[in-house]
Design a protein around this motif. Structure first.
Motif, PDB file in Angstrom:
ATOM      1  N   GLN A 283      31.435  63.293  62.735  1.00 52.29           N
ATOM      2  CA  GLN A 283      30.995  63.785  61.438  1.00 52.29           C
ATOM      3  C   GLN A 283      31.573  65.157  61.101  1.00 52.29           C
ATOM      4  N   LYS A 284      31.693  66.022  62.092  1.00 52.43           N
ATOM      5  CA  LYS A 284      32.253  67.348  61.847  1.00 52.43           C
ATOM      6  C   LYS A 284      33.710  67.251  61.421  1.00 52.43           C
ATOM      7  N   ALA A 285      34.434  66.293  62.006  1.00 54.90           N
ATOM      8  CA  ALA A 285      35.840  66.109  61.635  1.00 54.90           C
ATOM      9  C   ALA A 285      35.968  65.693  60.176  1.00 54.90           C
ATOM     10  N   LEU A 286      34.979  64.930  59.669  1.00 48.46           N
ATOM     11  CA  LEU A 286      35.011  64.514  58.273  1.00 48.46           C
ATOM     12  C   LEU A 286      34.841  65.696  57.336  1.00 48.46           C
ATOM     13  N   GLU A 287      34.109  66.706  57.778  1.00 48.48           N
ATOM     14  CA  GLU A 287      33.918  67.898  56.956  1.00 48.48           C
ATOM     15  C   GLU A 287      35.165  68.772  56.932  1.00 48.48           C
ATOM     16  N   GLU A 288      35.998  68.639  57.969  1.00 47.92           N
ATOM     17  CA  GLU A 288      37.145  69.540  58.104  1.00 47.92           C
ATOM     18  C   GLU A 288      38.478  68.875  57.785  1.00 47.92           C
ATOM     19  N   ASN A 289      38.489  67.542  57.597  1.00 50.30           N
ATOM     20  CA  ASN A 289      39.738  66.813  57.370  1.00 50.30           C
ATOM     21  C   ASN A 289      39.595  65.860  56.194  1.00 50.30           C
ATOM     22  N   ASP A 290      40.673  65.674  55.455  1.00 48.66           N
ATOM     23  CA  ASP A 290      40.670  64.691  54.372  1.00 48.66           C
ATOM     24  C   ASP A 290      41.643  63.547  54.623  1.00 48.66           C
ATOM     25  N   GLN A 291      42.270  63.553  55.809  1.00 50.14           N
ATOM     26  CA  GLN A 291      43.169  62.467  56.174  1.00 50.14           C
ATOM     27  C   GLN A 291      42.959  62.082  57.624  1.00 50.14           C
ATOM     28  N   PHE A 292      42.972  60.750  57.862  1.00 50.40           N
ATOM     29  CA  PHE A 292      42.852  60.233  59.223  1.00 50.40           C
ATOM     30  C   PHE A 292      43.892  59.139  59.428  1.00 50.40           C
ATOM     31  N   PHE A 293      44.192  58.891  60.709  1.00 48.57           N
ATOM     32  CA  PHE A 293      45.253  57.948  61.051  1.00 48.57           C
ATOM     33  C   PHE A 293      44.791  57.059  62.193  1.00 48.57           C
ATOM     34  N   ALA A 294      45.422  55.877  62.290  1.00 51.84           N
ATOM     35  CA  ALA A 294      45.051  54.907  63.313  1.00 51.84           C
ATOM     36  C   ALA A 294      46.082  54.815  64.427  1.00 51.84           C
ATOM     37  N   ASN A 295      46.994  55.774  64.473  1.00 52.59           N
ATOM     38  CA  ASN A 295      47.941  55.843  65.599  1.00 52.59           C
ATOM     39  C   ASN A 295      48.278  57.296  65.888  1.00 52.59           C
ATOM     40  N   SER A 296      48.692  57.548  67.128  1.00 51.38           N
ATOM     41  CA  SER A 296      48.966  58.927  67.554  1.00 51.38           C
ATOM     42  C   SER A 296      50.210  59.502  66.897  1.00 51.38           C
ATOM     43  N   GLU A 297      51.070  58.625  66.355  1.00 51.68           N
ATOM     44  CA  GLU A 297      52.264  59.104  65.643  1.00 51.68           C
ATOM     45  C   GLU A 297      51.934  59.560  64.223  1.00 51.68           C
ATOM     46  N   LEU A 298      50.706  59.322  63.787  1.00 53.32           N
ATOM     47  CA  LEU A 298      50.209  59.735  62.465  1.00 53.32           C
ATOM     48  C   LEU A 298      51.006  59.087  61.333  1.00 53.32           C
ATOM     49  N   THR A 299      51.397  57.831  61.561  1.00 52.93           N
ATOM     50  CA  THR A 299      52.132  57.097  60.519  1.00 52.93           C
ATOM     51  C   THR A 299      51.295  56.006  59.869  1.00 52.93           C
ATOM     52  N   LEU A 300      50.186  55.635  60.494  1.00 53.48           N
ATOM     53  CA  LEU A 300      49.318  54.586  59.961  1.00 53.48           C
ATOM     54  C   LEU A 300      48.037  55.228  59.439  1.00 53.48           C
ATOM     55  N   LYS A 301      47.964  55.367  58.125  1.00 54.53           N
ATOM     56  CA  LYS A 301      46.838  56.067  57.522  1.00 54.53           C
ATOM     57  C   LYS A 301      45.580  55.200  57.531  1.00 54.53           C
ATOM     58  N   ALA A 302      44.451  55.839  57.820  1.00 54.33           N
ATOM     59  CA  ALA A 302      43.142  55.193  57.763  1.00 54.33           C
ATOM     60  C   ALA A 302      42.388  55.805  56.589  1.00 54.33           C
ATOM     61  N   SER A 303      42.372  55.093  55.471  1.00 57.05           N
ATOM     62  CA  SER A 303      41.772  55.608  54.235  1.00 57.05           C
ATOM     63  C   SER A 303      40.302  55.225  54.156  1.00 57.05           C
ATOM     64  N   LEU A 304      39.440  56.196  53.935  1.00 52.37           N
ATOM     65  CA  LEU A 304      38.009  55.937  53.879  1.00 52.37           C
ATOM     66  C   LEU A 304      37.639  55.161  52.618  1.00 52.37           C
ATOM     67  N   LEU A 305      36.762  54.169  52.781  1.00 49.06           N
ATOM     68  CA  LEU A 305      36.242  53.371  51.679  1.00 49.06           C
ATOM     69  C   LEU A 305      34.734  53.585  51.580  1.00 49.06           C
ATOM     70  N   ASN A 306      34.183  53.273  50.428  1.00 50.21           N
ATOM     71  CA  ASN A 306      32.744  53.447  50.222  1.00 50.21           C
ATOM     72  C   ASN A 306      31.944  52.404  50.998  1.00 50.21           C
ATOM     73  N   LEU A 307      30.758  52.807  51.415  1.00 49.47           N
ATOM     74  CA  LEU A 307      29.782  51.891  51.995  1.00 49.47           C
ATOM     75  C   LEU A 307      28.679  51.648  50.972  1.00 49.47           C
ATOM     76  N   PRO A 308      28.028  50.489  51.009  1.00 48.74           N
ATOM     77  CA  PRO A 308      26.998  50.185  50.003  1.00 48.74           C
ATOM     78  C   PRO A 308      25.633  50.771  50.330  1.00 48.74           C
ATOM     79  N   TYR A 309      25.567  51.792  51.181  1.00 46.63           N
ATOM     80  CA  TYR A 309      24.298  52.415  51.530  1.00 46.63           C
ATOM     81  C   TYR A 309      24.547  53.858  51.955  1.00 46.63           C
TER      82      TYR A 309
END
Length: 322
Positions: A283-309
């Protein structure tokens, strides 16, 4: 083209608790409040370890008074059955795996209520309401469209005819499509691969009506309650989009500095052939970052989507505070 899609849920098993006091047996073991479960009302539930980590998720359903069942991941059946079996003699209850007695189907789509009502005789109108008929059981699950988990009783005289009608009136889809619906509603299925890793709140299960904070003691209750009331949940479940068609699990989530901040735990293909996923992220990382990735090379972006709750909500399916 059919407006109802049908998946065969071969990854699930059914564990029945018959006779005696099955509700009291489960009340002291799982997170759901068994006082709320009736032949019209089901609940999601969890079995946790002494450390409060989730061993398995499941749906708790009632066929009749003193006749309950857990619908759970098949690869967790042995672990859950072995744990509960220790308490059988005290509550005079029989635990039986009855998966082979039913055909488990997942139905979803605009016309699902009408189809199920016509073929099985009932359609429960709201989430986690259930209906028991002579042909089996129907459980209404959350989803972007009407969604039902159906247990067709194989020994019913009309079983073959009913199954044939379902097949002819629906569009068959792979299990991955059903998993996508779980991802869209933000519900992680805790199978053997995920067992004993996460607190219920890390998977947002307290926001899904699966955890009662009023019912009293159950296995792991002290740890789960402490995490809830002292705000000690450092990671939570999020829904993400991945611009790829495959990903080897388990996979890590990295921030833009290349530091691991979480794990991707489940994926399913969307209509474009790309992936949606559930990820547990710091959760702290979400407050400090606006981009996340699914690989260590940082080439596969993990884009946050809304949850219904609301991830931090604390709810009960009957509308009161859990």
């Amino acid at each position: 083209m059919s407006q109802v899609f049908c998946a065969h849920l071969d990854d699930l098993a059914i564990l029945e608790l018959q006779g005696g006091q099955p509700d009291k047996l489960l009340q002291g073991q799982i997170t759901a409040d068994m006082n709320l479960v009736t032949p019209e009302q089901a609940l999601p539930g969890l079995l946790c370890s002494l450390k409060g980590r989730v061993i398995s998720s499941f749906e708790v359903v009632a066929f009749a008074e003193n006749h309950l069942a857990l619908i759970l991941p098949a690869d967790n059946l042995e672990a859950v059955q072995s744990h509960l079996k220790k308490y059988e003699p005290f509550f005079k209850t029989r635990l039986l795996e009855t998966t082979d007695q039913y055909q488990l189907l997942g139905l979803s789509g605009k016309e699902t209520p009408a189809l199920v009502a016509s073929l099985l005789g009932a359609w429960p109108k709201s989430n986690y309401r259930q209906a028991v008929t002579e042909k089996g059981l129907v459980l209404h699950l959350p989803g972007p469209l009407a969604r039902g988990l159906v247990l067709l009783q194989r020994d019913h005289e009309d079983f073959a005819a009913t199954l044939d009608k379902i097949k002819s009136l629906t569009a068959a889809v792979p299990l991955d499509c059903w998993r996508m619906l779980d991802i869209q509603v933000g519900r992680a299925q805790v199978n053997a691969d995920l067992a004993d890793q996460y607190l219920p709140q890390m998977l947002n299960y307290q926001a899904l009506g699966a955890v009662s904070f009023k019912k009293g003691c159950y296995i792991g209750q002290e740890v789960v309650a402490r995490a809830q009331f002292r705000g000690q949940v450092k990671k939570r479940l999020h829904r993400v989009h991945l611009n790829t068609d495959k990903l080897q699990l388990p996979a890590a989530v990295y921030d833009s500095a290349g530091k691991q901040q979480g794990e991707i735990i489940q994926t399913a293909s969307d209509r474009r052939g790309e992936l949606e996923a559930l990820a547990v992220i710091n959760q702290k990382a979400l407050e400090e970052n606006d981009q996340f990735f699914a690989n260590s090379e940082l080439t596969l972006k993990a884009s946050l989507l809304n949850l219904p709750y609301d991830q931090q909500a604390r709810v009960a399916l009957h509308g009161a505070e859990a």
